[in-house]
Enzyme design. Structure first.
Site, PDB file in Angstrom:
ATOM      1  N   HIS A   1     -15.806   3.040  -1.631  1.00 14.68           N
ATOM      2  CA  HIS A   1     -14.633   2.194  -1.479  1.00 14.68           C
ATOM      3  C   HIS A   1     -13.678   2.862  -0.504  1.00 14.68           C
ATOM      4  O   HIS A   1     -13.460   4.076  -0.578  1.00 14.68           O
ATOM      5  CB  HIS A   1     -13.941   2.041  -2.827  1.00 14.68           C
ATOM      6  CG  HIS A   1     -12.576   1.419  -2.744  1.00 14.68           C
ATOM      7  ND1 HIS A   1     -11.424   2.102  -3.065  1.00 14.68           N
ATOM      8  CD2 HIS A   1     -12.179   0.185  -2.345  1.00 14.68           C
ATOM      9  CE1 HIS A   1     -10.384   1.309  -2.893  1.00 14.68           C
ATOM     10  NE2 HIS A   1     -10.799   0.153  -2.452  1.00 14.68           N
TER      11      HIS A   1
ATOM     12  N   GLU B   1     -17.093   1.625   3.598  1.00 22.32           N
ATOM     13  CA  GLU B   1     -16.146   0.533   3.854  1.00 22.32           C
ATOM     14  C   GLU B   1     -15.151   0.937   4.942  1.00 22.32           C
ATOM     15  O   GLU B   1     -14.691   2.084   4.995  1.00 22.32           O
ATOM     16  CB  GLU B   1     -15.384   0.200   2.566  1.00 22.32           C
ATOM     17  CG  GLU B   1     -14.431  -0.984   2.731  1.00 22.32           C
ATOM     18  CD  GLU B   1     -13.930  -1.544   1.407  1.00 22.32           C
ATOM     19  OE1 GLU B   1     -13.982  -0.810   0.397  1.00 22.32           O
ATOM     20  OE2 GLU B   1     -13.495  -2.719   1.392  1.00 22.32           O
TER      21      GLU B   1
ATOM     22  N   TYR C   1       0.843  -1.196   0.000  1.00 24.96           N
ATOM     23  CA  TYR C   1       0.000   0.000   0.000  1.00 24.96           C
ATOM     24  C   TYR C   1       0.878   1.247   0.000  1.00 24.96           C
ATOM     25  O   TYR C   1       1.804   1.360   0.807  1.00 24.96           O
ATOM     26  CB  TYR C   1      -0.921  -0.008   1.213  1.00 24.96           C
ATOM     27  CG  TYR C   1      -2.113  -0.916   1.069  1.00 24.96           C
ATOM     28  CD1 TYR C   1      -2.395  -1.602  -0.101  1.00 24.96           C
ATOM     29  CD2 TYR C   1      -2.993  -1.086   2.140  1.00 24.96           C
ATOM     30  CE1 TYR C   1      -3.504  -2.420  -0.210  1.00 24.96           C
ATOM     31  CE2 TYR C   1      -4.110  -1.905   2.036  1.00 24.96           C
ATOM     32  CZ  TYR C   1      -4.358  -2.577   0.859  1.00 24.96           C
ATOM     33  OH  TYR C   1      -5.463  -3.391   0.751  1.00 24.96           O
TER      34      TYR C   1
ATOM     35  N   GLU D   1     -19.148  -7.490  -5.718  1.00 19.88           N
ATOM     36  CA  GLU D   1     -18.414  -6.265  -6.036  1.00 19.88           C
ATOM     37  C   GLU D   1     -17.378  -6.544  -7.114  1.00 19.88           C
ATOM     38  O   GLU D   1     -16.719  -7.586  -7.095  1.00 19.88           O
ATOM     39  CB  GLU D   1     -17.729  -5.799  -4.750  1.00 19.88           C
ATOM     40  CG  GLU D   1     -16.933  -4.529  -4.874  1.00 19.88           C
ATOM     41  CD  GLU D   1     -16.477  -4.035  -3.489  1.00 19.88           C
ATOM     42  OE1 GLU D   1     -17.178  -4.299  -2.489  1.00 19.88           O
ATOM     43  OE2 GLU D   1     -15.405  -3.414  -3.423  1.00 19.88           O
TER      44      GLU D   1
ATOM     45  N   LYS E   1     -13.348 -11.360   0.267  1.00 16.70           N
ATOM     46  CA  LYS E   1     -12.741 -11.446  -1.053  1.00 16.70           C
ATOM     47  C   LYS E   1     -13.025 -12.827  -1.636  1.00 16.70           C
ATOM     48  O   LYS E   1     -12.935 -13.842  -0.916  1.00 16.70           O
ATOM     49  CB  LYS E   1     -11.235 -11.237  -0.962  1.00 16.70           C
ATOM     50  CG  LYS E   1     -10.864  -9.870  -0.402  1.00 16.70           C
ATOM     51  CD  LYS E   1     -11.251  -8.751  -1.361  1.00 16.70           C
ATOM     52  CE  LYS E   1     -10.797  -7.397  -0.842  1.00 16.70           C
ATOM     53  NZ  LYS E   1     -11.107  -6.315  -1.788  1.00 16.70           N
TER      54      LYS E   1
ATOM     55  N   ASP F   1     -16.469  -9.787  -2.909  1.00 18.78           N
ATOM     56  CA  ASP F   1     -15.697  -8.871  -3.763  1.00 18.78           C
ATOM     57  C   ASP F   1     -14.744  -9.675  -4.634  1.00 18.78           C
ATOM     58  O   ASP F   1     -13.829 -10.325  -4.132  1.00 18.78           O
ATOM     59  CB  ASP F   1     -14.906  -7.913  -2.861  1.00 18.78           C
ATOM     60  CG  ASP F   1     -14.138  -6.858  -3.658  1.00 18.78           C
ATOM     61  OD1 ASP F   1     -14.138  -6.920  -4.904  1.00 18.78           O
ATOM     62  OD2 ASP F   1     -13.544  -5.973  -3.014  1.00 18.78           O
TER      63      ASP F   1
ATOM     64  N   GLY G   1     -10.192   1.847   2.563  1.00 17.59           N
ATOM     65  CA  GLY G   1      -9.075   0.951   2.857  1.00 17.59           C
ATOM     66  C   GLY G   1      -7.799   1.589   2.353  1.00 17.59           C
ATOM     67  O   GLY G   1      -7.675   2.814   2.311  1.00 17.59           O
TER      68      GLY G   1
ATOM     69  N   GLU H   1     -14.543   1.344  -7.371  1.00 16.08           N
ATOM     70  CA  GLU H   1     -13.221   1.762  -6.911  1.00 16.08           C
ATOM     71  C   GLU H   1     -12.247   1.972  -8.057  1.00 16.08           C
ATOM     72  O   GLU H   1     -11.305   2.753  -7.929  1.00 16.08           O
ATOM     73  CB  GLU H   1     -12.644   0.768  -5.897  1.00 16.08           C
ATOM     74  CG  GLU H   1     -12.221  -0.561  -6.484  1.00 16.08           C
ATOM     75  CD  GLU H   1     -11.625  -1.481  -5.424  1.00 16.08           C
ATOM     76  OE1 GLU H   1     -12.407  -2.165  -4.751  1.00 16.08           O
ATOM     77  OE2 GLU H   1     -10.390  -1.518  -5.278  1.00 16.08           O
TER      78      GLU H   1
ATOM     79  N   ASP I   1     -14.627   6.275  -5.201  1.00 15.82           N
ATOM     80  CA  ASP I   1     -13.303   6.301  -4.584  1.00 15.82           C
ATOM     81  C   ASP I   1     -12.879   7.765  -4.474  1.00 15.82           C
ATOM     82  O   ASP I   1     -13.124   8.553  -5.388  1.00 15.82           O
ATOM     83  CB  ASP I   1     -12.316   5.511  -5.456  1.00 15.82           C
ATOM     84  CG  ASP I   1     -10.932   5.436  -4.840  1.00 15.82           C
ATOM     85  OD1 ASP I   1     -10.608   4.396  -4.233  1.00 15.82           O
ATOM     86  OD2 ASP I   1     -10.160   6.409  -4.966  1.00 15.82           O
TER      87      ASP I   1
END
Lengths: 437, 437
Positions: free
Chosen positions: A352, A383, A33, A275, A221, A249, A354, A302, A325
């Protein structure tokens, strides 16, 4: 002396999240990330700065940072107050620069770079106004909000007049909604239990913790292996009980036919939405899937590149939930357009989040939507992923499954100074001490 | 010793075309045609290099160049022969890198960067094989061609089996078609007369010259002012007579409703197609426009980001002509997919060209299409714009309105060494001698 914007500094910030498989899904097995981060400075004695970023997942964050730096001439040297008072005009200038536009148009690296700069300008404006961004936006008049929006390519679905009507209809009740929001917060849902890299025991434990923490929706997921997905959904459904919503998702993993077949396998576990079943570019594909898997609902957004694609997803009835997003489309202004489109079509927005700081940003957009656009929290959830919040000066606060409304001035986007040093790529200590992948 | 790819060098090359208003249209008033250029080198004693580029129109060419440089680790160090023998695999590795993918996915700066590298690898492969790219591709077996294509997100419209069938149906007659192509070339059409910045006298003169040069189709830019467009179309129609086709190109200037109204104003001059009537992202909008303005036809593609959007334009009946671009989608491999999709839907491909070197590239794709995919030149023309060809080592040759089939090995993408020096931005002599804009 007129105060001016005097600097635009960028930072390539990366977190080695791939080491823990946090954030692992069917398309993104090992993300690091990252934030292509920007700080806009001024010569005003209040010393406020605007912070913004584009989110990426590792490689390429340097390209993204370069693209943000290229916007310096559009910002530095401008008069501070006049610029912040006309963010609709600044947005149009950057997005419609006839030469830069060729690099998109209005998509990908260049559009995300504009997003970072636009959001940083909103952060700066909100800090100077002493308000969080959600409140700053909600206090604008309908006319001022409409002026932020570029209606180019939207007029077959939404005109400025219709947008004004939507905003005016939401005026009554604002005071009561603000009080409710400050008291109760805004509903969240959690993706924390459902990463593909987690084993079954961890999945079951995290599902139960999510319910205990007050969440009424979780997300798993899926999409790598159908037998695994059936097993994991059974575990999750068993763990959360029949009433908690479970979204799934697929992160764009499937072709159209495959999505339909796969979701039918999972339907007995009553998934609330599916998703990103396929390419975010495939409007017609999403519409076909939505018709085939009803009553399971389709959600996406997203990776949707701009308002033109959202317009079509809404026109074609492809989505039951719109997942904007904060930092992929061109920042606050384009998201105001997207919230208006969603309101026009009566589709709830469930952002979206995270990654790095996306929870921090999108809470402002949903709260603004509640205050001034849709006027509703019904069927709407933001989320929540419990990663990396500790790096922010004003991290999100979750209470009993709800986002607590932020009250600090700005966009909640400011990373701690220490983080900008430690996680700098490739020379920060976190990276020089980690063995190369 | 196994020969390897040893270098990937990039060049920011810009031409000050805005000074002459060449290339001026309703969305791009002052482009400086540019190439984010790449040369791939090897340690093989044959000393062949692969040349490729992304085309931009000025500002941002540095970002594009940075993105190409970021692909160095995907190419440098690889074994030469094995890499060139598996360009399908190399394509998938770059396009589906899970971290880089986040920057698109499959669109914008990152996708165009991959295009430049993929096309440079094809240039290198063709030079080593001693063939022009069109011939190299046409000599591959149907199975080898299908292996170049990524069918992800396409299978609801085109399966590998259907692609094989299309290619096998085109096998008979190849020898005859090659002879015809070498004798006659491939039809072109010219945009040279129609730039918005030209005055009426220049328009009329260039229209007549185009007909005298053997072109059977010309194109005019429109979309800035309807009265101007009516006047200019009247002049052009008068100059070329009733049988020469006149295409018009709005360069994304209109909203959907505006496009329909505007084209109806122009319909009495019998425009052959209207190009880019609205946002390249608006599949549904193009379909609405196509239904409303028939029998005028819709064409688009130069800004279409990838095969998924082309798939939908075909599925929805939005376009009568598909205008692929050589360097916006991810190079030869993705264009093979797009040619196959067009063949499946029976839509003629008329490539976008002009800019820097796009004529040089697309001629290979159309000639390959004629040889091995559609097998037809009917209703097919390649755009020709007479700009900047002198900078290429093997420029296109136009004879009596037709592209002469290139016979030099490679992709015709090699810029002259002198151009790489003179037009380097910002330090080349062309730029240091020009006053800053």
């Amino acid at each position: 002396m007129t105060a001016r914007i005097t600097s635009l500094r960028t930072y390539d910030i990366r977190f080695p999240t791939s080491q823990e498989l946090d954030g692992s899904d069917a398309m993104n097995p090992d993300p690091d990330y990252s934030a292509a981060y920007v700080i806009i400075g001024t010569d005003h004695p209040d010393r406020h700065e605007g912070h913004g970023f584009a989110f990426t997942i590792g490689r390429g964050n340097d390209i993204q940072t370069t693209a943000i730096s290229a916007l310096e001439p559009y910002v530095v040297g401008r008069p501070l107050q006049a610029t912040l008072d006309d963010l609709g005009g600044v947005w149009r200038e950057m997005v419609h620069d006839s030469q830069l536009r060729w690099l998109g148009p209005e998509k990908g690296v260049m559009h995300m770079a504009i997003s970072a700069v636009v959001n940083a300008l909103w952060d700066l404006r909100a800090k100077r106004a002493g308000k969080p961004v959600w409140k700053l936006l909600a206090d604008l008049t309908p006319e001022e909000l409409v002026d932020l929006v570029d209606f180019r390519y939207l007029s077959d679905a939404l005109t400025p007049g219709e947008a004004l009507d939507i905003l005016r209809r939401a005026e009554p009740g604002k005071v009561e909604r603000e009080a409710y929001l400050l008291d109760h917060g805004y509903p969240g849902y959690t993706t924390t239990p459902g990463w593909l890299g987690y084993d079954d025991a961890k999945l079951a434990r995290l599902c139960k913790e999510a319910v205990a923490d007050g969440f009424t929706q979780i997300k798993l997921k899926v999409g790598a292996d159908v037998a695994d997905d059936v097993r994991r959904l059974a575990i999750a459904r068993e763990a959360v009980g029949p009433t908690v919503r479970i979204a799934v998702d697929a992160n764009q993993r499937w072709d159209v036919g495959q999505a339909i077949a796969w979701v039918r396998e999972l339907a007995r576990f009553d998934p609330w939405w599916v998703e990103e079943p396929t390419s975010p570019d495939d409007v017609l594909g999403h519409a076909t899937i939505a018709r085939a898997i009803s009553p399971v609902r389709v959600a996406t957004g997203e990776h949707v590149q701009n308002r033109v694609v959202f317009k079509q997803l809404l026109q074609s009835g492809a989505i039951s939930y719109l997942q904007l997003d904060a930092a992929r489309v061109a920042g606050v202004n384009e998201n105001v357009a997207i919230l208006l489109l969603a309101a026009k079509f009566g589709v709830p927005v469930c952002p979206h989040a995270g990654g790095v700081g996306l929870c921090e940003l999108v809470q402002h957009l949903s709260m603004f939507d509640y205050m001034a656009v849709s006027g509703s929290m019904e069927n709407r959830v933001i989320e929540f992923v419990d990663h990396l919040h500790e790096h922010f000066v004003h991290p999100v606060v979750i209470r009993n499954g709800n986002y607590v409304a932020p009250t600090s001035p700005g966009f909640s986007a400011t990373l701690r100074r220490r983080t900008l040093v430690d996680y700098a790529y490739p020379d920060g200590p976190v990276w020089t001490e980690v063995p190369a992948a």
